[in-house]
Design an enzyme around this catalytic site. Structure first.
Site, mmCIF file in Angstrom:
data_model
loop_
_atom_site.group_PDB
_atom_site.id
_atom_site.type_symbol
_atom_site.label_atom_id
_atom_site.label_comp_id
_atom_site.label_asym_id
_atom_site.label_seq_id
_atom_site.Cartn_x
_atom_site.Cartn_y
_atom_site.Cartn_z
ATOM 1 N N GLY A 208 123.394 57.640 -9.784
ATOM 2 C CA GLY A 208 122.957 59.258 -10.396
ATOM 3 C C GLY A 208 123.815 59.938 -10.093
ATOM 4 O O GLY A 208 124.960 59.603 -9.387
ATOM 5 N N ASN A 209 123.559 61.425 -10.027
ATOM 6 C CA ASN A 209 124.442 62.264 -9.402
ATOM 7 C C ASN A 209 123.555 63.547 -9.221
ATOM 8 O O ASN A 209 122.299 63.707 -9.137
ATOM 9 C CB ASN A 209 125.459 62.788 -10.525
ATOM 10 C CG ASN A 209 124.982 63.429 -11.670
ATOM 11 O OD1 ASN A 209 124.319 64.349 -11.669
ATOM 12 N ND2 ASN A 209 125.200 62.762 -12.986
ATOM 13 N N HIS A 210 124.354 64.728 -8.536
ATOM 14 C CA HIS A 210 123.524 65.531 -7.766
ATOM 15 C C HIS A 210 122.998 66.669 -8.937
ATOM 16 O O HIS A 210 122.491 67.686 -8.228
ATOM 17 C CB HIS A 210 124.379 66.269 -6.812
ATOM 18 C CG HIS A 210 124.815 65.483 -5.479
ATOM 19 N ND1 HIS A 210 123.838 64.951 -4.642
ATOM 20 C CD2 HIS A 210 126.011 65.012 -5.283
ATOM 21 C CE1 HIS A 210 124.512 64.145 -3.796
ATOM 22 N NE2 HIS A 210 125.704 64.293 -3.934
#
Ligand code: CTP
Length: 399
Positions: A208-210
């Site tokens: 995923g990412n932030h």
């Protein structure tokens, strides 16, 4: 344009109160939700039963509900409304509003309301022309209230002159014109994506990412405030929508986001892709939890579909397509390349080098670059204000 608008309709003691019945019927016909508050004097002119039947809501008169120990919360009502209209407003109530006198439910709600207030006076011509009434009208206009001017004609007093409450049809048109000015995207459908996407490795792990989704949620909210009917497709985030008119669709992976976006794309005239879509996914995610038996562990990744590039190819001339570019280096050059290759109307550039802006922050600092390569650099500001800047550009393009 008045569809789904929450309207508080105040009624004062004046013979023109009979017109409030057809005003209520017309507001309902426009699709507005109407709650009526009568002053005790208004009860002499029209029955609450007539108005509650037409508005399909109980009519409120007093602070306290008889013998129940309950009260009508004027603060809640004031905050509920998108707009407040008092029609007819009497000379007496005008003077109370002007000095802040609060001796009945209607005047208390007036003081609590944060929404725009519209006043449609009705009275005898000499009462209207009296310097004290004129002073009150001036004061109320200075407070930001809008006066819907009374008309000329025969008055209940038998005199002929100015003082008749504006006709219900005129009041409806007046409100629609004002609402149109404040909601330039009325009648438009908008599609916004937000948040990250998660690409499964196995049932418990993902890539995923932030992205927090805050920027996309703020844009969806601003578009709704400007009158658009908004579909928000969001990856996994811990945010709630503020505006209940927004149609929220939750997705997890890039593929799910693409499917959801594809369903709404054709009918949308404004499309803003603010989601941080994963560029790669796992080839064959495991259906069972992977054990840590190996010393080294390789993941084989394949590209996800580039949603925005696909939309750019399908876009018609009536659609406005907006993308985001989050860059760490050669920011403008990379953003312009994305603007062109994805066939966008404009791109919103954020740089991770800008202090105080970025993924989880409540603030952002953006540069908007449009098709003609006009560049607009904005200061660091809250994501809500950034959303307003982006939507202003949309409104400009639509005009
Ligand atoms: N985007 C998309 N689908 C993807 C990847 C990105 O629709 N699979 C959209 C994003 O929502 C954003 C824009 O494309 O509006 C640019 O995203 P970004 O990640 O900055 O650029 P990429 O095109 O993915 O290029 P790179 O990651 O190589 O910079």
């Amino acid at each position: 344009m008045l569809k789904n608008k929450k309207i508080l309709l105040g009624v004062c003691g004046s013979i023109a109160a009979y017109k409030t019945a057809s005003l209520t019927r017309l507001l309902k016909k426009e699709g507005a939700e109407v709650k009526i508050i009568m002053t005790p004097d208004a009860l002499n002119f029209i029955t609450p039963l007539t108005l509650s039947t037409l508005s399909k809501n109980p009519v409120l008169v007093n602070y306290f509900k008889k013998n129940t120990g309950e009260w009508n919360n004027h603060v809640e009502l004031g905050l509920w409304a998108d707009l407040m209209l008092v029609a007819p407003v009497s000379a007496n109530t005008l003077s109370k509003f002007a000095i802040g006198l609060c001796d009945n439910l209607l005047s208390a709600i007036y003081l609590s309301a944060r929404c725009p207030v519209f006043l449609a006076p009705a009275m005898d011509m000499d009462m209207l022309q009296h310097p004290s009434t004129q002073k009150n009208l001036k004061t109320l206009t200075e407070f930001g209230n809008t006066i819907i001017k009374p008309g000329f004609g025969e008055l209940a007093s038998g005199l002929n002159g100015e003082g008749r409450m504006a006709e219900p049809e005129e009041i409806i048109q007046f409100l629609k014109d004002i609402v149109y000015i404040n909601t330039p995207l009325s009648g438009k459908k908008a599609l916004v994506t937000a948040g990250p996407t998660y690409e499964a490795i196995d049932p418990v792990r993902f890539i995923g990412n932030h992205s927090s989704g805050k920027m996309g949620f703020a844009i969806a909210n601003e578009l709704a405030v400007l009158g658009a009917s908004v579909t928000l497709i969001t990856g996994p985030v811990s945010l709630s929508i503020v505006n209940s008119s927004i149609n929220r669709i939750d997705v997890t992976s890039a593929e799910e986001m693409f499917e959801a976006v594809s369903k709404s794309f054709d009918e949308s005239s404004i499309i803003i892709m603010s989601a941080a879509v994963a560029d790669y996914k796992i080839d064959n995610p495991s259906s069972i939890k992977i054990k840590k038996s190996e010393l080294n562990f390789d993941l084989h990744l394949t590209k996800t579909i580039d949603i925005l590039t696909t939309l750019g190819k399908q876009k018609t001339k009536d659609q406005i397509l907006v993308g985001f570019a989050l860059e760490t280096n050669n920011e403008e050059e990379n953003a312009i390349e994305k603007l062109k290759s994805k066939n966008l109307d404009f791109i919103v550039l954020n740089s991770l080098n800008d202090k105080g802006a970025g993924f989880k922050s409540d603030n952002n600092k953006i540069t908007i670059i449009d098709k003609q390569l006009n560049k607009n650099v904005f200061d660091l500001k809250s994501k809500n204000l950034v959303a307003a800047d982006i939507c202003r550009k949309i409104v400009e393009l639509i005009k």
